[in-house]
Write a protein that holds these residues in place. Structure first.
Motif, short mmCIF file in Angstrom:
data_model
loop_
_atom_site.label_atom_id
_atom_site.label_comp_id
_atom_site.label_asym_id
_atom_site.label_seq_id
_atom_site.Cartn_x
_atom_site.Cartn_y
_atom_site.Cartn_z
N ARG A 119 1.09 -1.00 0.28
CA ARG A 119 0.19 0.45 -0.06
C ARG A 119 0.87 1.27 -0.12
O ARG A 119 0.55 2.48 -0.47
CB ARG A 119 -1.22 0.48 1.67
CG ARG A 119 -1.60 -0.86 1.32
CD ARG A 119 -2.59 -0.76 0.68
NE ARG A 119 -3.94 0.38 0.06
CZ ARG A 119 -5.16 0.09 -0.14
NH1 ARG A 119 -6.00 -1.06 -0.53
NH2 ARG A 119 -5.42 1.33 -0.68
N LYS A 127 -4.84 -0.02 -7.27
CA LYS A 127 -5.45 -1.29 -8.17
C LYS A 127 -5.95 -2.26 -7.93
O LYS A 127 -5.96 -2.81 -6.66
CB LYS A 127 -3.99 -1.42 -9.40
CG LYS A 127 -3.56 -1.03 -9.94
CD LYS A 127 -2.21 -1.67 -11.13
CE LYS A 127 -1.60 -0.33 -11.71
NZ LYS A 127 -1.14 0.61 -11.14
N PRO A 128 -6.92 -3.24 -8.24
CA PRO A 128 -7.32 -4.35 -7.55
C PRO A 128 -6.54 -5.63 -7.35
O PRO A 128 -5.63 -5.71 -8.03
CB PRO A 128 -8.63 -5.00 -8.56
CG PRO A 128 -8.31 -3.61 -9.48
CD PRO A 128 -7.51 -2.67 -9.43
N GLY A 129 -6.95 -5.91 -5.92
CA GLY A 129 -5.98 -7.04 -5.39
C GLY A 129 -5.39 -6.60 -4.30
O GLY A 129 -4.22 -7.43 -3.78
N GLY A 131 -6.43 -4.58 -2.22
CA GLY A 131 -7.27 -4.08 -0.76
C GLY A 131 -7.33 -5.54 -0.23
O GLY A 131 -7.42 -6.58 -0.20
N THR A 133 -10.01 -8.59 1.70
CA THR A 133 -10.55 -9.34 1.45
C THR A 133 -11.86 -8.99 1.96
O THR A 133 -12.16 -8.38 3.07
CB THR A 133 -10.10 -10.88 1.72
OG1 THR A 133 -9.77 -10.91 3.28
CG2 THR A 133 -8.55 -10.95 1.24
N GLU A 134 -13.06 -9.94 2.02
CA GLU A 134 -14.49 -9.55 2.00
C GLU A 134 -14.38 -9.88 3.93
O GLU A 134 -14.88 -8.83 4.78
CB GLU A 134 -15.31 -10.76 1.97
CG GLU A 134 -17.17 -10.14 2.52
CD GLU A 134 -17.91 -11.69 1.45
OE1 GLU A 134 -19.29 -11.47 1.85
OE2 GLU A 134 -17.72 -11.98 0.57
N THR A 171 -8.93 4.89 -1.55
CA THR A 171 -9.79 5.32 -2.48
C THR A 171 -11.56 5.53 -2.25
O THR A 171 -11.63 5.23 -1.22
CB THR A 171 -9.79 4.02 -3.61
OG1 THR A 171 -10.70 2.80 -3.20
CG2 THR A 171 -8.34 3.71 -3.94
N GLN A 173 -14.18 4.57 -3.18
CA GLN A 173 -14.72 2.55 -3.18
C GLN A 173 -14.40 2.57 -2.16
O GLN A 173 -15.35 1.76 -1.40
CB GLN A 173 -14.14 2.24 -4.38
CG GLN A 173 -14.81 0.65 -4.46
CD GLN A 173 -16.34 0.48 -4.18
OE1 GLN A 173 -16.97 1.38 -4.99
NE2 GLN A 173 -17.21 0.28 -3.10
N GLU A 174 -13.03 2.40 -1.26
CA GLU A 174 -12.57 2.28 0.17
C GLU A 174 -13.09 3.01 1.30
O GLU A 174 -14.62 2.11 1.93
CB GLU A 174 -11.53 1.77 0.00
CG GLU A 174 -10.20 1.08 -0.51
CD GLU A 174 -9.20 0.38 -0.95
OE1 GLU A 174 -8.54 -0.30 -0.94
OE2 GLU A 174 -8.89 2.18 -0.71
N THR A 177 -17.23 1.99 1.10
CA THR A 177 -17.79 0.47 2.16
C THR A 177 -17.48 0.85 3.85
O THR A 177 -18.41 0.22 3.73
CB THR A 177 -16.25 -0.54 1.47
OG1 THR A 177 -16.49 -0.41 0.18
CG2 THR A 177 -16.66 -1.79 1.90
#
Length: 301
Positions: A119, A127-129, A131, A133-134, A171, A173-174, A177
């Protein structure tokens, strides 16, 4: 009335474990220069930078006619084993502020930024990957809420979450969430204009989107050209900061005129904290602080 503060990070007093720590300016000079450049409040800074005894802290803040409005508390929230340590740290800071009489101050909760290599190396270009996990998202949000609840229940002090480049919540999006996963009555958002822009978003849009969650505001500008130059050399977060990615207010891409208009439309009456993050030994913090205060005056504040 909106009130304007500055923070020790504008003088290079950071929470990170850096070799340059020895070049930090002392808290007395920081507080003097915050006062001298026209600000009326400060944040606490890293634990131990200012006095950690309530009466001594209050004396230093009060004798300069300032107010203490918050304290940054970094916690590795993706690791459930770090949650109790985070609670202990937040309570320690909250107790100091409470006992010193600053009961309306915030805990400014954040990730343990720059502690995860991938990070830190990819700040501003996640980029994706890279971040959570669920499962980690659930753990992270649970940690944020646990800390906020304990601090509120114990001292009545509220918690805001500070998104930050080189952390797991960077980001747009983060941030979205995390806001969706946390209780809006318990966890507010500290919207940092520069970090939101560096993370790929439009701060003015964020002000509209999270109007009910924004309890605390940081004014920081962002220079996209510097970010691009750093990225071309695969520079990490510290490289971008060293190059001046967080420039003086009004010299970057953040549209502060629109932001102030939105804050006024929303009847925001709280604090704006100027933060121009630098590394220890960089530039002339007092000159920058004065330039930033003068710029904010042109916005009517």
């Amino acid at each position: 009335m909106i009130k304007i503060a500055n923070a020790p990070c504008s003088w290079g007093a950071l929470e990170f474990d850096l070799e340059e720590k020895s070049e930090e300016i002392g808290f007395e000079q920081v507080l003097d220069e915050i006062k001298e450049t026209g600000y009326i409040g400060t944040e606490l800074g890293d634990w131990g930078f200012m006095p950690t005894t309530p009466n001594l802290l209050k004396r230093e803040i009060d004798k300069r006619g300032l107010d203490l409005i918050g304290a940054f508390v970094p916690v590795a929230l993706a690791d459930p084993l770090k949650h109790q340590e985070g609670i202990t740290s937040a309570l320690k800071v909250a107790e100091l502020m409470y006992q010193a009489g600053y009961k309306n101050a915030f805990i400014v909760l954040a990730d343990d930024n720059c502690s995860v290599l991938e990070r830190t190396q990819n700040a501003g270009r996640i980029k994706p990957g890279l971040g959570l996990t669920e499962t980690q998202w659930y753990i992270y949000a649970q940690g944020v809420e646990k800390i906020a609840k304990v601090v509120k229940d114990t001292f009545g002090i509220r918690t805001v979450f500070h998104h930050h480049c080189a952390g797991y919540i960077e980001t747009p999006q983060e941030i979205e969430t995390l806001m969706a996963l946390t209780n809006p009555e318990l966890v507010g958002l500290c919207l940092d204009m520069g970090h939101y822009a560096f993370g790929g978003g439009n701060p003015a849009e964020a002000l509209q989107k999270y109007s009910d969650r924004i309890w605390h505001v940081h004014f920081k500008d962002f220079n996209p050209k510097v970010a691009e130059e750093s990225a071309l050399t695969n520079g990490d977060y510290f490289d971008a900061v060293k190059r001046g990615v967080f420039c003086e207010l009004g010299k970057g891409s953040v549209d502060f005129k629109s932001i102030v208009n939105i804050l006024n439309e929303q009847n925001y009456k709280d604090w704006i904290v100027v933060e121009q993050d630098i590394l220890p030994g960089m530039g002339n913090p007092k000159v920058c602080a004065q330039a930033n205060r003068d710029y904010i005056k042109t916005l009517g504040l």
